[in-house]
Design a protein around this motif. Structure first.
Motif, PDB file in Angstrom:
ATOM      1  N   UNK A 179       0.850  -1.192   0.000  1.00  0.00           N
ATOM      2  CA  UNK A 179       0.000   0.000   0.000  1.00  0.00           C
ATOM      3  C   UNK A 179       0.879   1.234   0.000  1.00  0.00           C
ATOM      4  N   UNK A 180       0.364   2.307  -0.580  1.00  0.00           N
ATOM      5  CA  UNK A 180       1.218   3.444  -0.894  1.00  0.00           C
ATOM      6  C   UNK A 180       1.556   4.392   0.244  1.00  0.00           C
ATOM      7  N   UNK A 181       0.804   4.314   1.355  1.00  0.00           N
ATOM      8  CA  UNK A 181       0.888   5.380   2.356  1.00  0.00           C
ATOM      9  C   UNK A 181       2.264   5.554   2.977  1.00  0.00           C
ATOM     10  N   UNK A 182       2.913   4.437   3.308  1.00  0.00           N
ATOM     11  CA  UNK A 182       4.127   4.543   4.115  1.00  0.00           C
ATOM     12  C   UNK A 182       5.414   4.427   3.293  1.00  0.00           C
ATOM     13  N   UNK A 183       5.394   4.970   2.076  1.00  0.00           N
ATOM     14  CA  UNK A 183       6.560   4.862   1.185  1.00  0.00           C
ATOM     15  C   UNK A 183       7.467   6.074   1.262  1.00  0.00           C
ATOM     16  N   UNK A 184       8.761   5.843   1.225  1.00  0.00           N
ATOM     17  CA  UNK A 184       9.704   6.949   1.081  1.00  0.00           C
ATOM     18  C   UNK A 184       9.981   7.148  -0.411  1.00  0.00           C
ATOM     19  N   UNK A 185       9.681   8.337  -0.936  1.00  0.00           N
ATOM     20  CA  UNK A 185       9.993   8.573  -2.346  1.00  0.00           C
ATOM     21  C   UNK A 185      11.483   8.865  -2.552  1.00  0.00           C
ATOM     22  N   UNK A 186      11.957   8.535  -3.745  1.00  0.00           N
ATOM     23  CA  UNK A 186      13.358   8.764  -4.110  1.00  0.00           C
ATOM     24  C   UNK A 186      13.369   9.407  -5.488  1.00  0.00           C
ATOM     25  N   UNK A 187      14.215  10.425  -5.697  1.00  0.00           N
ATOM     26  CA  UNK A 187      14.408  10.956  -7.048  1.00  0.00           C
ATOM     27  C   UNK A 187      15.212   9.945  -7.829  1.00  0.00           C
ATOM     28  N   UNK A 339      -3.037  -7.413   3.768  1.00  0.00           N
ATOM     29  CA  UNK A 339      -2.716  -6.909   2.428  1.00  0.00           C
ATOM     30  C   UNK A 339      -3.340  -7.773   1.315  1.00  0.00           C
ATOM     31  N   UNK A 340      -3.361  -7.226   0.117  1.00  0.00           N
ATOM     32  CA  UNK A 340      -4.079  -7.848  -1.008  1.00  0.00           C
ATOM     33  C   UNK A 340      -3.541  -9.229  -1.398  1.00  0.00           C
ATOM     34  N   UNK A 341      -2.287  -9.509  -1.084  1.00  0.00           N
ATOM     35  CA  UNK A 341      -1.679 -10.768  -1.561  1.00  0.00           C
ATOM     36  C   UNK A 341      -1.959 -11.952  -0.646  1.00  0.00           C
ATOM     37  N   UNK A 342      -2.658 -11.713   0.482  1.00  0.00           N
ATOM     38  CA  UNK A 342      -2.965 -12.816   1.398  1.00  0.00           C
ATOM     39  C   UNK A 342      -4.232 -13.527   0.939  1.00  0.00           C
ATOM     40  N   UNK A 343      -4.190 -14.845   0.961  1.00  0.00           N
ATOM     41  CA  UNK A 343      -5.241 -15.666   0.378  1.00  0.00           C
ATOM     42  C   UNK A 343      -6.445 -15.818   1.306  1.00  0.00           C
ATOM     43  N   UNK A 344      -7.639 -15.465   0.809  1.00  0.00           N
ATOM     44  CA  UNK A 344      -8.855 -15.714   1.597  1.00  0.00           C
ATOM     45  C   UNK A 344      -9.040 -17.211   1.807  1.00  0.00           C
ATOM     46  N   UNK A 345      -9.733 -17.537   2.896  1.00  0.00           N
ATOM     47  CA  UNK A 345      -9.856 -18.932   3.308  1.00  0.00           C
ATOM     48  C   UNK A 345     -11.020 -19.603   2.588  1.00  0.00           C
ATOM     49  N   UNK A 346     -10.748 -20.681   1.878  1.00  0.00           N
ATOM     50  CA  UNK A 346     -11.769 -21.507   1.237  1.00  0.00           C
ATOM     51  C   UNK A 346     -12.845 -20.702   0.546  1.00  0.00           C
ATOM     52  N   UNK A 347     -14.113 -21.027   0.843  1.00  0.00           N
ATOM     53  CA  UNK A 347     -15.231 -20.373   0.157  1.00  0.00           C
ATOM     54  C   UNK A 347     -15.558 -19.032   0.798  1.00  0.00           C
ATOM     55  N   UNK A 378      -6.325  -9.745  -9.129  1.00  0.00           N
ATOM     56  CA  UNK A 378      -6.816  -8.492  -9.715  1.00  0.00           C
ATOM     57  C   UNK A 378      -7.973  -7.948  -8.870  1.00  0.00           C
ATOM     58  N   UNK A 379      -8.870  -8.865  -8.482  1.00  0.00           N
ATOM     59  CA  UNK A 379     -10.019  -8.471  -7.677  1.00  0.00           C
ATOM     60  C   UNK A 379      -9.582  -7.922  -6.314  1.00  0.00           C
ATOM     61  N   UNK A 380      -8.591  -8.584  -5.689  1.00  0.00           N
ATOM     62  CA  UNK A 380      -8.103  -8.143  -4.379  1.00  0.00           C
ATOM     63  C   UNK A 380      -7.430  -6.774  -4.467  1.00  0.00           C
ATOM     64  N   UNK A 381      -6.680  -6.569  -5.547  1.00  0.00           N
ATOM     65  CA  UNK A 381      -6.035  -5.266  -5.745  1.00  0.00           C
ATOM     66  C   UNK A 381      -7.092  -4.171  -5.827  1.00  0.00           C
ATOM     67  N   UNK A 382      -8.113  -4.411  -6.667  1.00  0.00           N
ATOM     68  CA  UNK A 382      -9.176  -3.415  -6.861  1.00  0.00           C
ATOM     69  C   UNK A 382      -9.870  -3.109  -5.546  1.00  0.00           C
ATOM     70  N   UNK A 383     -10.184  -4.175  -4.799  1.00  0.00           N
ATOM     71  CA  UNK A 383     -10.891  -4.017  -3.520  1.00  0.00           C
ATOM     72  C   UNK A 383     -10.121  -3.142  -2.551  1.00  0.00           C
ATOM     73  N   UNK A 384      -8.789  -3.202  -2.649  1.00  0.00           N
ATOM     74  CA  UNK A 384      -7.971  -2.393  -1.727  1.00  0.00           C
ATOM     75  C   UNK A 384      -7.604  -1.048  -2.337  1.00  0.00           C
TER      76      UNK A 384
END
Ligand code: ATP
Ligand code: MG
Length: 440
Positions: A179-187, A339-347, A378-384
């Motif tokens: 997620x983008x909030x806690x990122x340090x930007x770099x030139x 986070x979006x990459x964690x797998x939902x459980x079963x059904x 893709x769905x998890x990314x959109x949801x977040x």
């Protein structure tokens, strides 16, 4: 006093191997002067090297007068070399001392020092961190970092033994995994890049090649919160494995923990004694509490928490009281809290195959099974609220045969806090970086 050349002087012994049975043997020792006690006819120097302390004793009878003069004028923390003869004497610390014949001053310390490296005069953590190099010369920090070294080598040994390979992923990145909030930007030349918050997506991609990978790396989070368990730069031990689920990597996690504890009790007793700590005891398998059970525990202990909420610092403090001296897992978290990459459980997509390893109130590790289907990703990314277009390279991996996989990220600094029961993360990091500290 002037500084002398090393010339052909070389160490013959570290302090720790100067023992009474060397009585009469000539030695050359190097180190820093921890203490000087001048009694006129007899002068004691305590010399400290990377292995410990040795007493240097100059006497009117046995020491050349010019060496006695030099000893009188030396300043504490100066670096010196001493050539002398070992003398076994029961009154000396460890029953042994060196009678100096010649002393070389190799690096002068100028006084006053910003803090007392013997630790006799108490200093606040900020004062200590401002003069960190001097602070590290105290026995306790030295012991902490020796233990830390041993923990890292034990982790490498264990994971290598289990068939993992160590990888190094980029720390300058174009998109955020967490997620983008806690990122340090770099030139980055003519564009914008960020410092990596974790190796998450890279390690997931790499299991499609190496199956079992780990990385011990530095990560960056631009969180503004100023706590005793967060830094803006920290070390994570990340593991990822193909064809397994979160149950398997939880077992790996607890077996690794047991290995580290065994290694420390076999090889770090001296350091643990200096730190006056007993290692935490564990019995495997560790307790696995479902998130829903944790909600019940909290509510029973007067802390109101609704199912679905993430745990706050004050909730963790209550958990710490319930789970004193305990390493335990919290499993099956609400999907929304992860986070979006964690797998939902079963059904049911309400909970996910996620876990945290906890010690009392402290989160040490987060892990889980990962999403291994492209459409679900893709769905998890959109949801977040994330744009799949920014994850194009990662999503491509799913077109090349993405197997089920799982992994975790363990905060090395936090693990040290738990093992040594240290309340502030700054104590276990050489040069901590927080909201208010960018130096030294
Ligand atoms: P927290 O909730 O404590 O802020 P997190 O859940 O955001 O941590 P994860 O993304 O799960 O952190 O990272 C995995 C592990 O890395 C954590 O369990 C923790 O041990 C460590 N870690 C994360 N952020 C920090 C930080 N800012 N300082 C020190 N360690 C950290
Ligand atoms: Mg976490």
């Amino acid at each position: 006093m002037s500084v002398e050349f090393l010339g052909d002087w070389r160490r013959t012994h570290y302090s720790s191997v100067v023992t009474p049975d060397l009585d009469g043997v000539e030695v050359t020792v190097f180190g820093w002067i921890q203490d000087i006690r001048d009694h006129g006819n007899i002068i004691f120097l305590t010399l400290s090297d990377k292995e410990g302390l040795i007493q240097i004793t100059g006497t009117r009878r046995n020491t050349p007068p010019e060496v006695m003069e030099k000893m009188k004028s030396l300043s504490r923390q100066s670096a010196i070399g001493v050539k002398g003869v070992v003398s076994a004497r029961v009154e000396a610390p460890r029953g042994v001392e060196v009678i100096p014949r010649e002393i070389k001053v190799l690096g002068l310390a100028s006084h006053p020092l910003p803090l007392d490296p013997t630790g006799r005069v108490h200093a606040e953590i900020d004062v200590r961190l401002d003069a960190r190099i001097l602070d590290l010369r105290r026995p306790e920090p030295r012991a902490i970092f020796k233990v830390r070294h041993k923990v890292v080598s034990a982790i490498r040994e264990y994971l290598d033994e289990q068939g993992f390979i160590e990888v190094h992923t980029p720390k300058i990145i174009a998109t955020a995994a967490e997620g983008g909030a806690a990122l340090f930007p770099v030139d980055y030349f003519n564009s914008r890049a960020y410092l990596a918050q974790s190796p998450e997506l890279y390690k997931e991609e790499l299991i499609t090649v190496f199956e079992k990978v780990y990385e011990i790396g530095t990560y960056f989070r631009a969180e503004e919160s100023h706590t005793r368990r967060h830094l803006n730069e920290f070390i994570s031990v990340d593991v990822e494995e193909a064809f397994v689920d979160y149950g398997d990597v939880m077992k790996l996690q607890e077996d690794l923990l047991a290995y580290v504890l065994r290694k420390l009790s076999d090889e770090c007793m001296d350091q643990l004694n200096i730190l006056k700590v007993n290692l935490p005891k564990i019995v495997l398998p560790l307790k696995r509490y479902k998130y829903s059970e944790i909600v019940d525990q909290l509510n029973k202990n007067g802390y109101r928490l609704e199912w679905g909420e993430d745990l706050s610092t004050s909730a963790y403090r209550v958990l710490g009281k319930i789970h004193r001296n305990e390493f335990y897992f919290i499993i099956d978290w609400p999907t929304e809290t992860r986070p979006f990459y964690v797998k939902p459980k079963g059904d049911s997509s309400q909970t996910c195959e996620a876990f945290d390893l906890m010690y009392e109130w402290l989160e040490i590790t987060s892990g889980g099974s990962r999403v291994d289907r492209k459409e679900q990703m893709v769905e998890r990314l959109r949801k977040q609220g994330l744009d799949p277009a920014n994850f194009e390279f990662h999503l491509k991996t799913y077109d090349y045969g993405m197997p089920p996989h799982a992994g975790w990220g363990l905060g090395l600094d936090r693990l040290l806090m738990a093992l040594l029961r240290i309340g502030n993360i700054r104590e276990v990091v050489l040069f901590p970086r927080d909201r208010f500290r960018l130096t030294p």
